[in-house]
Scaffold this active site. Structure first.
Site, PDB file in Angstrom:
ATOM      1  N   ARG A 153     -19.207 -21.216 -12.877  1.00  0.00           N
ATOM      2  CA  ARG A 153     -18.630 -20.922 -13.893  1.00  0.00           C
ATOM      3  C   ARG A 153     -19.207 -21.760 -14.877  1.00  0.00           C
ATOM      4  O   ARG A 153     -19.108 -23.284 -14.541  1.00  0.00           O
ATOM      5  CB  ARG A 153     -17.396 -20.455 -14.043  1.00  0.00           C
ATOM      6  CG  ARG A 153     -16.957 -19.305 -13.133  1.00  0.00           C
ATOM      7  CD  ARG A 153     -15.204 -19.126 -12.975  1.00  0.00           C
ATOM      8  NE  ARG A 153     -14.804 -17.993 -12.176  1.00  0.00           N
ATOM      9  CZ  ARG A 153     -14.468 -18.067 -11.043  1.00  0.00           C
ATOM     10  NH1 ARG A 153     -14.472 -19.298 -10.517  1.00  0.00           N
ATOM     11  NH2 ARG A 153     -13.900 -16.968 -10.328  1.00  0.00           N
ATOM     12  N   LYS A 177     -10.628 -21.338 -11.095  1.00  0.00           N
ATOM     13  CA  LYS A 177      -9.458 -20.758 -11.703  1.00  0.00           C
ATOM     14  C   LYS A 177      -8.340 -20.809 -10.921  1.00  0.00           C
ATOM     15  O   LYS A 177      -8.408 -20.908  -9.573  1.00  0.00           O
ATOM     16  CB  LYS A 177      -9.657 -19.102 -11.582  1.00  0.00           C
ATOM     17  CG  LYS A 177     -10.746 -18.599 -12.604  1.00  0.00           C
ATOM     18  CD  LYS A 177     -10.804 -16.974 -12.829  1.00  0.00           C
ATOM     19  CE  LYS A 177     -11.675 -16.624 -13.945  1.00  0.00           C
ATOM     20  NZ  LYS A 177     -11.744 -15.380 -14.120  1.00  0.00           N
ATOM     21  N   HIS A 246     -23.004 -16.970 -18.212  1.00  0.00           N
ATOM     22  CA  HIS A 246     -22.426 -15.963 -17.371  1.00  0.00           C
ATOM     23  C   HIS A 246     -23.823 -15.178 -16.720  1.00  0.00           C
ATOM     24  O   HIS A 246     -23.667 -14.778 -15.624  1.00  0.00           O
ATOM     25  CB  HIS A 246     -21.520 -14.792 -17.938  1.00  0.00           C
ATOM     26  CG  HIS A 246     -21.074 -13.762 -17.235  1.00  0.00           C
ATOM     27  ND1 HIS A 246     -20.157 -13.965 -16.362  1.00  0.00           N
ATOM     28  CD2 HIS A 246     -21.158 -12.617 -17.266  1.00  0.00           C
ATOM     29  CE1 HIS A 246     -19.766 -13.018 -15.672  1.00  0.00           C
ATOM     30  NE2 HIS A 246     -20.696 -12.036 -16.096  1.00  0.00           N
ATOM     31  N   ARG A 249     -24.990 -16.968 -13.849  1.00  0.00           N
ATOM     32  CA  ARG A 249     -24.201 -16.898 -12.619  1.00  0.00           C
ATOM     33  C   ARG A 249     -24.453 -15.868 -11.925  1.00  0.00           C
ATOM     34  O   ARG A 249     -24.565 -15.494 -10.907  1.00  0.00           O
ATOM     35  CB  ARG A 249     -22.664 -17.070 -13.085  1.00  0.00           C
ATOM     36  CG  ARG A 249     -21.740 -16.713 -12.037  1.00  0.00           C
ATOM     37  CD  ARG A 249     -19.985 -17.130 -12.918  1.00  0.00           C
ATOM     38  NE  ARG A 249     -19.118 -16.233 -12.010  1.00  0.00           N
ATOM     39  CZ  ARG A 249     -18.620 -16.968 -11.106  1.00  0.00           C
ATOM     40  NH1 ARG A 249     -18.810 -18.044 -10.453  1.00  0.00           N
ATOM     41  NH2 ARG A 249     -17.393 -16.339 -10.470  1.00  0.00           N
ATOM     42  N   HIS A 272     -14.706 -16.046  -5.951  1.00  0.00           N
ATOM     43  CA  HIS A 272     -13.772 -14.904  -5.939  1.00  0.00           C
ATOM     44  C   HIS A 272     -12.615 -14.787  -4.891  1.00  0.00           C
ATOM     45  O   HIS A 272     -12.929 -14.856  -3.827  1.00  0.00           O
ATOM     46  CB  HIS A 272     -14.652 -13.650  -5.765  1.00  0.00           C
ATOM     47  CG  HIS A 272     -15.485 -13.398  -7.173  1.00  0.00           C
ATOM     48  ND1 HIS A 272     -16.575 -12.372  -7.202  1.00  0.00           N
ATOM     49  CD2 HIS A 272     -15.421 -13.866  -8.196  1.00  0.00           C
ATOM     50  CE1 HIS A 272     -17.265 -12.462  -8.302  1.00  0.00           C
ATOM     51  NE2 HIS A 272     -16.489 -13.438  -8.830  1.00  0.00           N
ATOM     52  N   TYR A 281     -19.529  -7.259  -9.223  1.00  0.00           N
ATOM     53  CA  TYR A 281     -20.302  -8.254  -9.618  1.00  0.00           C
ATOM     54  C   TYR A 281     -21.834  -8.163  -9.459  1.00  0.00           C
ATOM     55  O   TYR A 281     -22.710  -8.517 -10.013  1.00  0.00           O
ATOM     56  CB  TYR A 281     -19.760  -9.667  -9.546  1.00  0.00           C
ATOM     57  CG  TYR A 281     -19.983 -11.013 -10.418  1.00  0.00           C
ATOM     58  CD1 TYR A 281     -21.092 -11.431 -10.472  1.00  0.00           C
ATOM     59  CD2 TYR A 281     -18.925 -11.174 -11.209  1.00  0.00           C
ATOM     60  CE1 TYR A 281     -21.502 -12.343 -11.261  1.00  0.00           C
ATOM     61  CE2 TYR A 281     -19.133 -12.272 -11.985  1.00  0.00           C
ATOM     62  CZ  TYR A 281     -20.596 -12.805 -12.149  1.00  0.00           C
ATOM     63  OH  TYR A 281     -20.666 -13.737 -12.935  1.00  0.00           O
TER      64      TYR A 281
END
Length: 306
Positions: A153, A177, A246, A249, A272, A281
């Protein structure tokens, strides 16, 4: 100007935001989104006559959802608002202020997710065909090669420090994250251009900054700078679609999956938590997974007819 949030509501919002920062390691952007959504919800509850969070029940949550729909919120925006409320009320349950989360009884509006577009292999090659004419061009190509070569990211790339790059092992330590750490492999062109950039970096460095990627001012490069530079390179290189971090990615994920078919590996490399996130995705649908299950699982195989 909007009315200030009553203290009875704001105190718990502040406590929750501090929890997201200190315990969950959420980004400032995420914290800001929660703050904004919860302030809107609090203002709505006050207009309904609710005086404190502890009074919120399933009927009030449905009122919030209905009000958002009447105001023309799109399904994804309304889903975001309810998701913020659900997480916040989970926090109040954790703190003993509520016995159960009433928002869990309210369904989220269905929304057909638009899949992010990716560059095809030829477009990617066209974008990355940048000459070594100046240090910033070398930096930019290293950024793009790394994003396309690892699928990380933008927020993860910005946070990278020199010590996170283990070139001898072909690994990079990434903080994703929720402050979760993962190790991603990198090699080939990504590794080559990182090495070239590291030779140029000292000439631009103007402070004791350990950031892997720095701006022309010599300090850690910003999100906006990377977005701007990628967009400019897309135009300069004649790429027909708009180039974003993005999109690189997603291109990584799509091309890896097309070549390997290994959904689990792509999930791990992207960072993820849920396989379903990777499934959306990477353009996979449930039928594809169901077929893979039917073929592979010993209890799913049909017995041959006698």
């Amino acid at each position: 100007m909007p009315n200030p949030t009553p203290k009875a509501f704001q105190a718990w919002i502040d406590s929750f935001i501090a929890y997201l920062h200190n315990e969950r390691g959420m980004s400032e952007h995420t914290q800001s989104n929660y703050q904004r959504q919860l302030s809107i919800i609090a203002e709505q509850l006050v207009s309904f006559g609710v005086e404190e969070w502890q009074q919120v029940d399933i009927a009030w949550v449905r009122q919030i959802a209905a009000k958002g729909a009447r105001e023309g919120l799109k399904p994804n925006s309304l889903a975001t608002r309810l998701s913020c409320l659900r997480s916040f009320l989970d926090y109040l349950v954790l703190k003993g202020e509520l016995t159960a989360n009433p928002a869990k009884g309210v369904s989220t509006p269905r929304n057909h997710k638009r899949l992010p577009k990716n560059l095809d292999v030829d477009e990617t090659g066209q974008l990355l065909d940048i000459d070594m004419d100046d240090p910033l061009a070398i930096r930019d190509r290293a950024i793009m090669e790394l994003m396309y070569g690892t699928g990380m990211r933008l927020s993860e790339l910005i946070q990278l420090n020199i010590r996170d790059v283990q070139g001898d092992r072909g690994e990079i330590r990434v903080i994703g994250k929720g402050d979760k750490e993962r190790i991603v492999p990198f090699s080939g062109e990504a590794k080559r251009w990182i090495q070239l950039w590291l030779k140029e970096r000292p000439a631009l460095l103007k402070a004791d900054d350990e950031a892997l990627f720095i701006s022309k001012r010599g300090t850690r490069i910003s999100h906006r700078n990377v977005q701007k530079r990628l967009s400019e390179w897309g135009i300069k290189q004649g790429v027909s679609s708009h180039v974003t971090p993005h999109k690189l990615r997603h291109s990584f994920a799509t091309h890896i999956l097309e070549s390997s078919g290994n959904l689990r590996a792509v999930q791990e490399m992207l960072g993820h938590e849920s396989l379903s996130t990777t499934q959306v995705y990477t353009h996979l649908d449930f039928q594809h997974l169901a077929q893979a299950y039917d073929k592979a699982h010993p209890r799913a195989k049909k017995k041959s007819e006698s």
